[in-house]
Design a protein around this motif. Structure first.
Motif, PDB file in Angstrom:
ATOM      1  N   ALA A  97     -41.588  11.396  77.053  1.00 28.61           N
ATOM      2  CA  ALA A  97     -42.117  10.848  78.319  1.00 28.61           C
ATOM      3  C   ALA A  97     -42.652   9.433  78.105  1.00 28.61           C
ATOM      4  N   GLY A  98     -42.212   8.522  79.021  1.00 28.49           N
ATOM      5  CA  GLY A  98     -42.731   7.155  78.959  1.00 28.49           C
ATOM      6  C   GLY A  98     -41.954   6.267  77.999  1.00 28.49           C
ATOM      7  N   GLU A  99     -41.184   6.906  77.111  1.00 29.41           N
ATOM      8  CA  GLU A  99     -40.380   6.113  76.191  1.00 29.41           C
ATOM      9  C   GLU A  99     -39.065   5.729  76.857  1.00 29.41           C
ATOM     10  N   PRO A 100     -38.556   4.521  76.625  1.00 35.22           N
ATOM     11  CA  PRO A 100     -37.272   4.158  77.229  1.00 35.22           C
ATOM     12  C   PRO A 100     -36.156   5.012  76.640  1.00 35.22           C
ATOM     13  N   LEU A 101     -35.144   5.265  77.427  1.00 42.26           N
ATOM     14  CA  LEU A 101     -33.967   5.977  76.931  1.00 42.26           C
ATOM     15  C   LEU A 101     -33.028   4.937  76.340  1.00 42.26           C
ATOM     16  N   LEU A 102     -32.830   4.997  75.034  1.00 37.76           N
ATOM     17  CA  LEU A 102     -32.029   3.980  74.349  1.00 37.76           C
ATOM     18  C   LEU A 102     -30.612   4.477  74.101  1.00 37.76           C
ATOM     19  N   ASP A 103     -29.655   3.541  74.126  1.00 39.84           N
ATOM     20  CA  ASP A 103     -28.282   3.925  73.784  1.00 39.84           C
ATOM     21  C   ASP A 103     -28.070   3.717  72.287  1.00 39.84           C
ATOM     22  N   ALA A 104     -26.827   3.858  71.829  1.00 37.68           N
ATOM     23  CA  ALA A 104     -26.559   3.788  70.389  1.00 37.68           C
ATOM     24  C   ALA A 104     -26.802   2.383  69.837  1.00 37.68           C
ATOM     25  N   ARG A 105     -26.959   1.388  70.736  1.00 37.84           N
ATOM     26  CA  ARG A 105     -27.256  -0.004  70.318  1.00 37.84           C
ATOM     27  C   ARG A 105     -28.677  -0.363  70.690  1.00 37.84           C
ATOM     28  N   ARG A 106     -29.489   0.657  70.909  1.00 36.15           N
ATOM     29  CA  ARG A 106     -30.912   0.509  71.226  1.00 36.15           C
ATOM     30  C   ARG A 106     -31.150  -0.325  72.493  1.00 36.15           C
ATOM     31  N   ARG A 107     -30.232  -0.196  73.455  1.00 36.48           N
ATOM     32  CA  ARG A 107     -30.424  -0.859  74.753  1.00 36.48           C
ATOM     33  C   ARG A 107     -31.012   0.153  75.738  1.00 36.48           C
ATOM     34  N   PRO A 108     -32.133  -0.187  76.362  1.00 34.34           N
ATOM     35  CA  PRO A 108     -32.773   0.767  77.278  1.00 34.34           C
ATOM     36  C   PRO A 108     -32.029   0.869  78.608  1.00 34.34           C
ATOM     37  N   LEU A 109     -31.967   2.069  79.173  1.00 31.92           N
ATOM     38  CA  LEU A 109     -31.404   2.256  80.516  1.00 31.92           C
ATOM     39  C   LEU A 109     -32.363   1.615  81.511  1.00 31.92           C
ATOM     40  N   HIS A 110     -31.861   0.724  82.361  1.00 34.06           N
ATOM     41  CA  HIS A 110     -32.736   0.024  83.317  1.00 34.06           C
ATOM     42  C   HIS A 110     -32.132  -0.045  84.718  1.00 34.06           C
ATOM     43  N   ASP A 111     -30.830  -0.232  84.791  1.00 32.60           N
ATOM     44  CA  ASP A 111     -30.172  -0.412  86.099  1.00 32.60           C
ATOM     45  C   ASP A 111     -29.130   0.680  86.328  1.00 32.60           C
ATOM     46  N   LEU A 112     -29.037   1.146  87.571  1.00 39.55           N
ATOM     47  CA  LEU A 112     -27.950   2.048  87.949  1.00 39.55           C
ATOM     48  C   LEU A 112     -27.216   1.426  89.128  1.00 39.55           C
ATOM     49  N   ARG A 113     -25.933   1.168  88.935  1.00 40.09           N
ATOM     50  CA  ARG A 113     -25.115   0.630  90.024  1.00 40.09           C
ATOM     51  C   ARG A 113     -24.324   1.800  90.618  1.00 40.09           C
ATOM     52  N   ILE A 114     -24.473   1.981  91.905  1.00 46.58           N
ATOM     53  CA  ILE A 114     -23.866   3.138  92.566  1.00 46.58           C
ATOM     54  C   ILE A 114     -22.765   2.659  93.508  1.00 46.58           C
ATOM     55  N   SER A 115     -21.526   3.017  93.191  1.00 42.70           N
ATOM     56  CA  SER A 115     -20.409   2.671  94.071  1.00 42.70           C
ATOM     57  C   SER A 115     -20.277   3.786  95.095  1.00 42.70           C
ATOM     58  N   VAL A 116     -20.426   3.425  96.380  1.00 35.46           N
ATOM     59  CA  VAL A 116     -20.442   4.465  97.425  1.00 35.46           C
ATOM     60  C   VAL A 116     -19.081   4.627  98.110  1.00 35.46           C
ATOM     61  N   THR A 117     -18.116   3.757  97.778  1.00 36.02           N
ATOM     62  CA  THR A 117     -16.762   3.882  98.349  1.00 36.02           C
ATOM     63  C   THR A 117     -15.783   3.058  97.524  1.00 36.02           C
TER      64      THR A 117
END
Ligand code: SF4
Length: 363
Positions: free
Chosen positions: A23-43
């Motif tokens: 909790a409170g810790e950033p979710l890091l990927d395999a290159r230690r990049r934190p999840l910050h943005d979600l782009r949602i394509s709606v169509t």
């Protein structure tokens, strides 16, 4: 955290506990990049046929777009967004195709802006549009709670605009949309111009002049090899440095500090305080090292890179009755294994890859 490889038929239960971040810790990927943005394509639909994104010879009148039943419902989109905010997402961008073609998009926006991040901060919800429907919809988008809009505009000259968008829409329609968005408070409006050398690069200075002193932020995007249908060629790429040199020769510029890690555009201001511009250099100066963006497709696949070849199905789990905790585990597991850095390895090998189309996953 144990590594778990899964496929679309993953059984949710086993997975959950293995992947969630503290909790409170950033979710890091395999290159230690934190999840910050979600782009949602709606169509996956659009009323333009921009040659660098949705060439008409591929996306013609017989092209089979996704049936509505395949699309995630607003409730399903909000579930993914809610789970994603719990994993660190602070910003959601609605894209497409053309997102304003999705019926009642204001309803989705009103549902999304009710979400907040674990530390109680409001979620930033923005939208990228080609501007054709913006004048009509701006007030409703604002009333629904949208924070800002980004509008694509590749030329001021009508004939060049028609060539870039392969449409019969006039530049004035898009400019009216930008003005109305600013009037209702969806500001600062960001204006994105894709620059294709030998085609619309002659429009760089007219565009820069037009938006100086406007309060809008004009961003110049290097022509990218997105998807597998736009006939990309390195000879048609005018680098960010060349674009800056052209503008700087007419209007001196100064660099501006990035707003946060992972901000896509490098920022510049006019020395005479006429405003700010941005440069997006995926080809000449890749920025994968700080890339914090995940992308959700219209039918619920999670993509980890704009140049990805395949996505990870979330919809099966959602429609199989998986809980939010299941979904969080799946999402976290996918992200934690992310190793994408396409722009850093772009070359002969990657050119052979069959990549997803930007018109499907959004920019
Ligand atoms: S190429 Fe992929 S990993 Fe690199 S910045 Fe773009 S989306 Fe991110």
């Amino acid at each position: 955290m144990s590594k778990v490889i899964f496929h679309t038929d993953a059984r949710p239960v086993d997975f959950i506990r293995a992947a969630l971040p503290v909790a409170g810790e950033p979710l890091l990927d395999a290159r230690r990049r934190p999840l910050h943005d979600l782009r949602i394509s709606v169509t996956d639909r659009c009323n333009f046929r921009c040659t660098y994104c949705m060439p008409r010879e591929i996306f013609g009148s017989n092209y089979q777009f996704m049936p509505h039943s395949d699309l995630l419902s607003f409730e399903e989109i909000v579930r993914v967004a809610r789970v994603a905010t719990g994993l660190g997402v602070k910003k959601i961008r609605l894209t497409g195709g053309e997102p304003l073609l999705r019926k009642n998009i204001e309803t989705l926006i009103a549902m999304l802006v009710r979400l907040s991040t674990p530390d109680g901060q409001p979620l930033e919800v923005t939208l990228t549009t080609n501007g054709t429907l913006l004048a009509k919809k701006a007030q409703a988008l604002k009333d629904a709670g949208l924070n800002r809009v980004t509008v694509s505009l590749d030329a001021l000259d009508d004939r060049m605009f028609e060539r870039m968008s392969d449409s019969r829409i006039s530049v004035s329609t898009v400019l009216r949309g930008i003005d109305e968005a600013a009037r209702v408070g969806l500001a600062p409006v960001k204006v994105n111009m894709v620059v294709r050398k030998g085609l619309n690069d002659g429009q760089i200075l007219p565009m820069a002049s037009r938006f100086r002193h406007s309060g809008h932020i004009l961003r110049f995007i290097e022509f990218m090899d997105v998807g597998s249908t736009n006939g990309w060629n390195l000879q048609e790429v005018l680098s960010g440095t060349e674009i800056l040199d052209r503008i700087g020769a007419a209007f001196p510029l100064e660099p501006v500090q990035a707003g946060y890690r992972g901000e896509v555009a490098s920022r510049w201001r006019y020395a005479d305080n006429a405003g700010e511009i941005g440069i997006i250099t995926s080809v000449s100066q890749p920025f994968c090292g700080d890339c914090s963006r995940a992308r959700l497709s219209p039918e619920g696949k999670l993509f980890l890179c704009l140049f990805a070849s395949r996505g990870h199905d979330l919809r099966t789990l959602i429609r199989a009755g998986g809980s939010d905790a299941d979904l969080a585990g799946l999402f976290a597991g996918i992200w934690s294994q992310r190793n994408d850095h396409y722009s850093e390895i772009r070359g002969r090998e990657t050119a052979k890859q069959q990549k997803i189309e930007m018109s499907y996953i959004g920019g």
